[in-house]
Design a protein around this motif. Structure first.
Motif, PDB file in Angstrom:
ATOM      1  N   UNK A 213       0.836  -1.193   0.000  1.00 34.04           N
ATOM      2  CA  UNK A 213       0.000   0.000   0.000  1.00 34.04           C
ATOM      3  C   UNK A 213       0.874   1.248   0.000  1.00 34.04           C
ATOM      4  N   UNK A 214       0.413   2.290  -0.680  1.00 39.04           N
ATOM      5  CA  UNK A 214       1.154   3.547  -0.645  1.00 39.04           C
ATOM      6  C   UNK A 214       1.015   4.169   0.738  1.00 39.04           C
ATOM      7  N   UNK A 215       1.893   5.084   1.047  1.00 37.56           N
ATOM      8  CA  UNK A 215       1.836   5.735   2.355  1.00 37.56           C
ATOM      9  C   UNK A 215       0.535   6.517   2.506  1.00 37.56           C
ATOM     10  N   UNK A 216       0.048   7.092   1.427  1.00 34.12           N
ATOM     11  CA  UNK A 216      -1.234   7.806   1.464  1.00 34.12           C
ATOM     12  C   UNK A 216      -2.372   6.845   1.780  1.00 34.12           C
ATOM     13  N   UNK A 217      -2.348   5.668   1.172  1.00 32.39           N
ATOM     14  CA  UNK A 217      -3.394   4.670   1.432  1.00 32.39           C
ATOM     15  C   UNK A 217      -3.353   4.190   2.884  1.00 32.39           C
ATOM     16  N   UNK A 218      -2.150   4.006   3.401  1.00 32.94           N
ATOM     17  CA  UNK A 218      -1.999   3.578   4.799  1.00 32.94           C
ATOM     18  C   UNK A 218      -2.525   4.665   5.731  1.00 32.94           C
ATOM     19  N   UNK A 219      -2.175   5.905   5.439  1.00 35.11           N
ATOM     20  CA  UNK A 219      -2.657   7.017   6.267  1.00 35.11           C
ATOM     21  C   UNK A 219      -4.177   7.043   6.287  1.00 35.11           C
ATOM     22  N   UNK A 220      -4.801   6.830   5.132  1.00 30.32           N
ATOM     23  CA  UNK A 220      -6.267   6.835   5.055  1.00 30.32           C
ATOM     24  C   UNK A 220      -6.851   5.684   5.862  1.00 30.32           C
ATOM     25  N   UNK A 221      -6.267   4.497   5.741  1.00 29.34           N
ATOM     26  CA  UNK A 221      -6.778   3.338   6.480  1.00 29.34           C
ATOM     27  C   UNK A 221      -6.641   3.523   7.989  1.00 29.34           C
ATOM     28  N   UNK A 222      -5.686   4.347   8.401  1.00 29.31           N
ATOM     29  CA  UNK A 222      -5.476   4.596   9.826  1.00 29.31           C
ATOM     30  C   UNK A 222      -6.304   5.778  10.334  1.00 29.31           C
ATOM     31  N   UNK A 223      -7.142   6.328   9.467  1.00 28.85           N
ATOM     32  CA  UNK A 223      -8.064   7.370   9.902  1.00 28.85           C
ATOM     33  C   UNK A 223      -7.569   8.790   9.740  1.00 28.85           C
ATOM     34  N   UNK A 224      -6.477   8.997   9.001  1.00 26.12           N
ATOM     35  CA  UNK A 224      -5.944  10.352   8.803  1.00 26.12           C
ATOM     36  C   UNK A 224      -6.524  10.961   7.532  1.00 26.12           C
TER      37      UNK A 224
END
Length: 250
Positions: A213-224
């Motif tokens: 996953x891209x860092x942006x996708x990870x950030x989104x999945x973590x609620x950011x």
């Protein structure tokens, strides 16, 4: 201080029923009542101190009293006292009563305030002891907390709602937010926000090191909502940016 097995307290909308040697605290404006469960009614035992807020103004206690978290506890999180602890607090209350019934002079308020501070300080000590000596129930509560957070973090709730609030978690565990924060601080050394951030960063590390996953996708999945917020928190906690952390595995 309740010393009556045959009496129940109605505190707000709930009933509390306790054995001897139980202490609980209330803030101004909270409602309570006393109901006997035996007939004929036995003579009540124990003591109660009612303090008008105005009595504290212009004293250090007016500010410091906010540090005592037990004023926000619900009644089912009362303080259970040993006989020795009970005797110590009752002795202080007796001194307050004696001072109250003494002719008033310019030292009266200061003496009573000093005794009240001593009473509250001892109560804080005994609360911390309770967290330690009741380790089994405390750790069972911590286990329930971890189970709930694990389910929450593995679901899509994190992406949709962000980190859960202390109030939300406390409601799930059926305890007050103040009690939860004090218990967690005693058992783990972290407050709830620090605890949540620790779990969040551990999950971020897992995703950065085991997924594509891209860092942006990870950030989104973590609620950011914003990548910058995620990157800032991650760097604060690990001294590495998310990208630097990911590259460290290559």
């Amino acid at each position: 201080m309740k010393k009556m097995q045959h009496v129940k307290f109605r505190y707000g909308q709930q009933m509390g029923d306790y054995d001897d040697g139980v202490l609980f605290f209330m803030s101004p404006g909270q409602l309570f009542g006393v109901e006997s469960v035996e007939h004929p009614v036995k003579k009540p035992e124990g003591w109660m101190i009612l303090i008008h807020p105005d009595f504290l103004w212009n004293t250090a206690l007016a500010k410091n009293i906010r540090q005592y978290g037990f004023f926000s506890y619900s009644v089912n999180e009362a303080l259970y006292l040993s006989e020795k602890e009970e005797s110590m607090l009752t002795a202080i209350v007796t001194q307050i009563e004696q001072e109250y019934n003494t002719a008033i002079d310019r030292f009266s308020q200061s003496v009573i305030i000093a005794q009240l501070e001593l009473l509250l300080t001892y109560s804080e000590r005994f609360y911390q002891r309770q967290f330690i000596t009741r380790k089994k129930s405390s750790h069972e509560l911590l286990t329930r907390l971890e189970d709930h957070l694990d389910r929450y973090f593995k679901s899509d709730a994190l992406a949709k709602q962000g980190l859960p609030s202390v109030t939300h978690i406390a409601e799930i565990l059926n305890i007050s937010p103040g009690y939860l924060s004090s218990l967690l601080k005693t058992l783990t050394g972290q407050n709830m926000q620090q605890h949540l951030h620790h779990k969040l960063i551990e999950l971020a590390k897992e995703k950065l090191s085991t997924t594509n996953l891209s860092i942006s996708e990870i950030a989104y999945e973590l609620g950011f909502e914003h990548l910058q917020s995620f990157s800032k928190l991650f760097k604060t906690k690990t001294n590495l940016s998310p990208l630097e952390f990911r590259h460290s595995f290559n």
